[in-house]
Scaffold this motif. Structure first.
Motif, PDB file in Angstrom:
ATOM      1  N   GLY A 281       2.573  29.265  17.894  1.00 16.45           N
ATOM      2  CA  GLY A 281       2.441  30.330  16.906  1.00 16.45           C
ATOM      3  C   GLY A 281       0.991  30.474  16.463  1.00 16.45           C
ATOM      4  O   GLY A 281       0.467  31.584  16.337  1.00 16.45           O
TER       5      GLY A 281
ATOM      6  N   THR B  19       9.129  35.678  16.296  1.00 17.67           N
ATOM      7  CA  THR B  19       9.877  35.349  17.517  1.00 17.67           C
ATOM      8  C   THR B  19      11.338  35.018  17.213  1.00 17.67           C
ATOM      9  O   THR B  19      12.118  34.857  18.133  1.00 17.67           O
ATOM     10  CB  THR B  19       9.246  34.139  18.216  1.00 17.67           C
ATOM     11  OG1 THR B  19       9.191  33.048  17.278  1.00 17.67           O
ATOM     12  CG2 THR B  19       7.836  34.461  18.691  1.00 17.67           C
TER      13      THR B  19
ATOM     14  N   PHE C  32       5.815  40.687  -1.459  1.00 16.63           N
ATOM     15  CA  PHE C  32       6.880  40.341  -0.504  1.00 16.63           C
ATOM     16  C   PHE C  32       8.202  40.707  -1.193  1.00 16.63           C
ATOM     17  O   PHE C  32       8.664  40.000  -2.080  1.00 16.63           O
ATOM     18  CB  PHE C  32       6.775  38.846  -0.192  1.00 16.63           C
ATOM     19  CG  PHE C  32       7.705  38.306   0.857  1.00 16.63           C
ATOM     20  CD1 PHE C  32       8.785  39.021   1.358  1.00 16.63           C
ATOM     21  CD2 PHE C  32       7.486  37.020   1.365  1.00 16.63           C
ATOM     22  CE1 PHE C  32       9.630  38.485   2.334  1.00 16.63           C
ATOM     23  CE2 PHE C  32       8.322  36.477   2.341  1.00 16.63           C
ATOM     24  CZ  PHE C  32       9.395  37.203   2.814  1.00 16.63           C
TER      25      PHE C  32
ATOM     26  N   ASN D  48       4.733  42.814  11.316  1.00 19.99           N
ATOM     27  CA  ASN D  48       4.836  41.358  11.316  1.00 19.99           C
ATOM     28  C   ASN D  48       5.632  40.928  12.543  1.00 19.99           C
ATOM     29  O   ASN D  48       6.845  41.085  12.602  1.00 19.99           O
ATOM     30  CB  ASN D  48       5.516  40.865  10.038  1.00 19.99           C
ATOM     31  CG  ASN D  48       5.665  39.346   9.997  1.00 19.99           C
ATOM     32  OD1 ASN D  48       4.838  38.633  10.552  1.00 19.99           O
ATOM     33  ND2 ASN D  48       6.719  38.864   9.343  1.00 19.99           N
TER      34      ASN D  48
ATOM     35  N   ALA E 118      10.596  41.016   5.189  1.00 24.15           N
ATOM     36  CA  ALA E 118      11.018  40.108   6.253  1.00 24.15           C
ATOM     37  C   ALA E 118      12.216  40.734   6.962  1.00 24.15           C
ATOM     38  O   ALA E 118      12.687  41.808   6.597  1.00 24.15           O
ATOM     39  CB  ALA E 118      11.389  38.755   5.665  1.00 24.15           C
ATOM     40  N   ASP E 119      12.713  40.064   7.984  1.00 29.79           N
ATOM     41  CA  ASP E 119      13.866  40.621   8.672  1.00 29.79           C
ATOM     42  C   ASP E 119      14.664  39.545   9.389  1.00 29.79           C
ATOM     43  O   ASP E 119      14.154  38.480   9.727  1.00 29.79           O
ATOM     44  CB  ASP E 119      13.438  41.663   9.702  1.00 29.79           C
ATOM     45  CG  ASP E 119      14.634  42.474  10.185  1.00 29.79           C
ATOM     46  OD1 ASP E 119      15.524  42.739   9.356  1.00 29.79           O
ATOM     47  OD2 ASP E 119      14.697  42.825  11.368  1.00 29.79           O
TER      48      ASP E 119
ATOM     49  N   ASN F 297       0.740  36.265  -0.646  1.00 29.13           N
ATOM     50  CA  ASN F 297       1.934  37.061  -0.539  1.00 29.13           C
ATOM     51  C   ASN F 297       2.798  36.691  -1.745  1.00 29.13           C
ATOM     52  O   ASN F 297       3.283  35.563  -1.834  1.00 29.13           O
ATOM     53  CB  ASN F 297       2.629  36.641   0.766  1.00 29.13           C
ATOM     54  CG  ASN F 297       3.281  37.790   1.458  1.00 29.13           C
ATOM     55  OD1 ASN F 297       3.258  38.921   0.990  1.00 29.13           O
ATOM     56  ND2 ASN F 297       3.889  37.487   2.578  1.00 29.13           N
TER      57      ASN F 297
ATOM     58  N   THR G 140       8.745  43.409   9.404  1.00 35.33           N
ATOM     59  CA  THR G 140       8.957  42.407  10.435  1.00 35.33           C
ATOM     60  C   THR G 140       9.838  42.976  11.535  1.00 35.33           C
ATOM     61  O   THR G 140      10.871  43.590  11.243  1.00 35.33           O
ATOM     62  CB  THR G 140       9.674  41.192   9.810  1.00 35.33           C
ATOM     63  OG1 THR G 140       8.857  40.697   8.744  1.00 35.33           O
ATOM     64  CG2 THR G 140       9.909  40.094  10.841  1.00 35.33           C
TER      65      THR G 140
ATOM     66  N   HIS H  30       7.598  27.674   0.148  1.00 36.79           N
ATOM     67  CA  HIS H  30       6.313  28.222  -0.291  1.00 36.79           C
ATOM     68  C   HIS H  30       5.870  27.515  -1.563  1.00 36.79           C
ATOM     69  O   HIS H  30       6.624  26.785  -2.191  1.00 36.79           O
ATOM     70  CB  HIS H  30       6.446  29.738  -0.519  1.00 36.79           C
ATOM     71  CG  HIS H  30       6.680  30.501   0.745  1.00 36.79           C
ATOM     72  ND1 HIS H  30       5.697  31.186   1.397  1.00 36.79           N
ATOM     73  CD2 HIS H  30       7.803  30.657   1.500  1.00 36.79           C
ATOM     74  CE1 HIS H  30       6.193  31.746   2.500  1.00 36.79           C
ATOM     75  NE2 HIS H  30       7.469  31.447   2.577  1.00 36.79           N
TER      76      HIS H  30
ATOM     77  N   GLY I  72       4.035  32.654  12.359  1.00 35.72           N
ATOM     78  CA  GLY I  72       4.486  31.425  13.037  1.00 35.72           C
ATOM     79  C   GLY I  72       3.532  30.283  12.752  1.00 35.72           C
ATOM     80  O   GLY I  72       2.325  30.486  12.663  1.00 35.72           O
TER      81      GLY I  72
ATOM     82  N   PHE J 248       0.744  35.381   7.528  1.00 33.42           N
ATOM     83  CA  PHE J 248       1.558  34.911   6.402  1.00 33.42           C
ATOM     84  C   PHE J 248       1.958  33.479   6.705  1.00 33.42           C
ATOM     85  O   PHE J 248       2.300  33.148   7.850  1.00 33.42           O
ATOM     86  CB  PHE J 248       2.831  35.740   6.256  1.00 33.42           C
ATOM     87  CG  PHE J 248       2.599  37.159   5.820  1.00 33.42           C
ATOM     88  CD1 PHE J 248       1.458  37.528   5.109  1.00 33.42           C
ATOM     89  CD2 PHE J 248       3.552  38.135   6.103  1.00 33.42           C
ATOM     90  CE1 PHE J 248       1.257  38.846   4.697  1.00 33.42           C
ATOM     91  CE2 PHE J 248       3.360  39.454   5.689  1.00 33.42           C
ATOM     92  CZ  PHE J 248       2.215  39.808   4.990  1.00 33.42           C
ATOM     93  N   VAL J 249       1.961  32.632   5.672  1.00 34.76           N
ATOM     94  CA  VAL J 249       2.266  31.233   5.928  1.00 34.76           C
ATOM     95  C   VAL J 249       2.842  30.601   4.667  1.00 34.76           C
ATOM     96  O   VAL J 249       2.635  31.103   3.564  1.00 34.76           O
ATOM     97  CB  VAL J 249       0.982  30.500   6.443  1.00 34.76           C
ATOM     98  CG1 VAL J 249      -0.125  30.584   5.389  1.00 34.76           C
ATOM     99  CG2 VAL J 249       1.269  29.072   6.846  1.00 34.76           C
TER     100      VAL J 249
ATOM    101  N   SER K 145       3.937  26.970  14.319  1.00 36.15           N
ATOM    102  CA  SER K 145       3.898  25.971  15.395  1.00 36.15           C
ATOM    103  C   SER K 145       2.593  26.094  16.163  1.00 36.15           C
ATOM    104  O   SER K 145       1.829  27.039  15.970  1.00 36.15           O
ATOM    105  CB  SER K 145       5.062  26.200  16.351  1.00 36.15           C
ATOM    106  OG  SER K 145       4.913  27.472  16.970  1.00 36.15           O
TER     107      SER K 145
END
Ligand SMILES: Cc1cc2nc3c(=O)[nH]c(=O)nc-3n(C[C@H](O)[C@H](O)[C@H](O)COP(=O)(O)O)c2cc1C
Ligand SMILES: Cc1cc2nc3c(=O)[nH]c(=O)nc-3n(C[C@H](O)[C@H](O)[C@H](O)COP(=O)(O)O)c2cc1C
Lengths: 444, 444
Positions: A229, A133, A13, A130, A58-59, A393, A101, A366, A224, A241-242, A226
């Motif tokens: 998600g 939302t 990552f 990736n 990521a983004d 990751n 992402t 994380h 995600g 990914f979490v 939730s």
């Protein structure tokens, strides 16, 4: 020696100067990483030489407008756009997967389908998307919106967006383009499939103007956590990914997701679950802790207090003594459980404001592992073998040093245990992850 | 030898298998160019070694759904997405400019600003954006629209889109990021400029999350020829691509555009006008014509008739004898002047349907030059020196051979005449084009 059948998946990552909030100030960090393409070439090649499954970006499409004092002291407001960066890195790597992402809230599915299909072609089958939302208003403000659409409708849009993208990726059969000079037949129109999608959010006719990609379709990743998600991921994600703090959390999430799959006709192996790991590696425990302290000492109180203020739900702590206790807090509109968790922690361990923000400054939610190659490998192995993860990751605190440490110190230990490859077995990202190449027209 | 002050600008307009509609069938053409990244690496390096100012990619976000017989026989329905492709090419080139087309009708300005800014960073200042408004319904159908918005409103959106993009590119002063490890100051918030744009089409707060780019701003290119297109270009374009059939047309357009500049406080040199040239080069005239005939013979009548049918305004000619005369045509809703022009030409020269489609099959409206290095150089020099062009966009009939011919045969002749560089003078696309680096906050 017979190779154990199940192998760890590892993603690198990559994030500008590093995942630690003060990583950019580390003496060996590349402070100008955000505009230094050569730096990323170095990182991508390092990860590829180490046989990582993929690099990941990521983004975010916005710069926040609050806490300017903290903004001024962090390296999070300028960076390469992930798809242009990954495309460029595709040209200087051969095997490693390339995951970027892109938010479903601020793009059009035709453009996203096309860019990833194109990246898959350019890279010979190494692209992954990736799908997120988004969750910040500062992004919405750049896309004609005063507010972010609510969580439920973001996920409705995301689900339809996903389906349109997959439909577009399946516009052409694998052998739709004979390109036969003699007969003059370039493409076989019988092998062209027009999508004609008409849904609640999108009307997209298709076909995509990119032929079917080497992987059949780029790999779909999600992050995600939730209920919506998880449910979308159970139906559609191939990699998840979490962020977890504890092994129990990781096990619960893992079981939850894998348990949802059969409802969608999917098997446990169809989805790889990869928690983030923030590793600080030393050859002894003391050395690792010293390295970590060196980073922690670089966290400017302005940054730490702002971070804590936002994490506990927008309460401004800057008026309080940073070396005093957490004050009594008003109830907020933000995520209450997180506030309570942190305040309970502070009360129990008698933490000052400074001590509390340092607890969260590093790994951003994380799992933070500060230890020796053996102790870190122990933990990865436990999560991996006891139902917490299919891989990880890796979130280096700073670059390139934090990643080099992991590669040079932890990977040999994982290899000694037979948990991680010494050579790529295949050529595509699907090959690395052990994911099937989807047949055209088969949808989750 | 003193170098003449004014030098030709040359772009290599790369297009899949080539600009000739049957180029993909040429024995030496790379038929799978559309999914062959290595092929583009070769072309980009060839153009760079030849010191072209830039490579250029057109774009379209749709595949047409009519004339499937012709679609099956042309190489226009699959290709790389230009920004992913250019980003990848940025990593394997050093000096050449990188220009990609992105439509203002189907994207969001924040995303476009960001991608080009990112490409400019990745490439060290070599990015250019060809701003187009699009003109095909098959594209609109992929973006939630039943019809393309009308011409006027497309240009209104384009003008506002442009202004938002430039505003975002100016989000940060050049020296906004001290990234000072000792003090912990990464960026100077005084040098951050929030856009707060609220217009008819867009609400965009900013700032961009990419620092100011090496060129200040990527170069803005335009290619619209209508009254609205010219007016927008006069205000905002730094380079103009255009299609002309004759020198008179070229001169009129050139004078028209340069004449509009003073109204916007701009000088003649602030805009470079580059017509397209479709060259077929031979060491003798006979050899050039033979090369051209070889290409023409590859045009399948199904393709030629469909092309002609669409160019004359949607009248279906497929029921008529391809070697017979043009029938009397009904009036159409399409562009009438073009129909009349072609029918007049056919009547005057007594052309069959086949002969007429062959007249337009090659250069797609651009100037077609079939000749020797000397005669081609003569024409380029005349247009350049007598008020028709600042440079040219070279549209090779097929790749790589058509481009190699131009590089190996015509460029030495242009250099002998002192018209084209032998080495790059600078590092950025602005340097190549002789365009000023814009000051932050100065808008056209
Ligand atoms: C490892 C990881 C990476 C993520 N990357 C991004 C990202 O780049 N951009 C983003 O907007 N959200 C990112 N997220 C967050 C989400 O994927 C998601 O959009 C957000 O949390 C809302 O979804 P949820 O409510 O289902 O958790 C990431 C999360 C994780 C765990
Ligand atoms: C050399 C050249 C390249 C062009 N490239 C594109 C393109 O890639 N995509 C596109 O939609 N239009 C392209 N166009 C057309 C236009 O720029 C423009 O969007 C269209 O003609 C409508 O504008 P107008 O009515 O002002 O001519 C190109 C035109 C020229 C001369």
């Amino acid at each position: 020696m017979s190779k154990p059948s199940r192998q760890l998946r590892l993603g690198a990552f990559l994030m500008q100067t590093g995942h630690h909030i003060a990583g950019w100030r580390h003496p060996d960090a590349q402070a100008d990483a955000s505009r230094n393409f050569r730096h990323y070439v170095e990182l991508a090649r390092l990860a590829e030489a180490a046989k990582f499954d993929a690099i990941f970006f990521a983004d975010s499409s916005g710069v926040r407008s609050t806490h300017l004092g903290s903004l001024a002291r962090t390296a999070r407001s300028e960076f390469f756009e992930p798809l242009t960066l990954l495309s460029a890195l595709a040209a200087v790597t051969e095997r490693i997967g390339l995951i970027a992402t892109v938010s479903t809230s601020f793009h059009e599915p035709f453009n996203v389908a096309r860019k990833f299909a194109s990246l898959d072609q350019i890279s010979g089958g190494r692209a992954g998307w990736n799908l997120v939302t988004s969750s910040s208003t500062s992004e919405a403000h750049n896309f004609n919106l005063d507010e972010l659409p609510d969580h439920a409708s973001r996920y409705q849009r995301a689900a339809e967006f996903h389906d349109v993208v997959l439909g577009l990726w399946d516009s052409w059969d694998d052998d739709a383009f004979p390109r036969d000079k003699a007969s003059g037949i370039y493409l076989d129109t019988e092998k062209l499939h027009v999508l004609e999608h008409r849904g609640d959010f999108f009307k997209v006719r298709g076909p995509l103007n990119v032929s079917r990609s080497p992987q059949g379709r780029p790999v779909v990743v999600q992050a995600g956590a939730s209920e919506s998600g998880r449910e979308l991921a159970a139906r559609t994600a191939e990699v998840i990914f979490v962020a977890h703090q504890t092994f129990d959390e990781a096990k619960a999430f893992y079981a939850d997701i894998k348990g949802r799959l059969p409802r969608y006709g999917r098997e446990a192996d169809d989805v790889k679950i990869m928690p983030g790991i923030f590793p600080v590696v030393g050859s002894t425990q003391a050395e690792a802790e010293e390295k970590f302290e060196q980073l922690q000492a670089l966290v400017d109180p302005v940054v730490g207090v702002a971070l804590l203020s936002s994490v506990i739900g927008g309460v401004d702590l800057s008026a309080y003594d940073v070396d005093g206790p957490i004050p009594d807090l008003p109830e907020t509109n933000g995520p209450k459980s997180r506030q309570h968790l942190l305040v309970d922690l502070a009360r129990r361990d008698k933490l000052t404001i400074r001590q509390l923000y340092l607890r969260i400054a590093g790994a951003r939610g994380h799992q933070q592992v500060v230890g020796t190659p053996q102790s870190i490998a122990d933990q990865l192995q436990q999560w991996f073998e006891e139902g917490g993860a299919d891989g990880f990751n890796i979130m280096a605190p700073y670059f390139p040093g934090g990643l080099t440490d992991f590669v040079d110190l932890v990977l040999p230990e994982l290899r000694r245990r037979g948990l991680f490859r010494t050579e790529y077995e295949g050529r595509t990202l699907r090959d690395h992850f052990g994911l099937k190449r989807p047949a055209r027209g088969s949808y989750p």
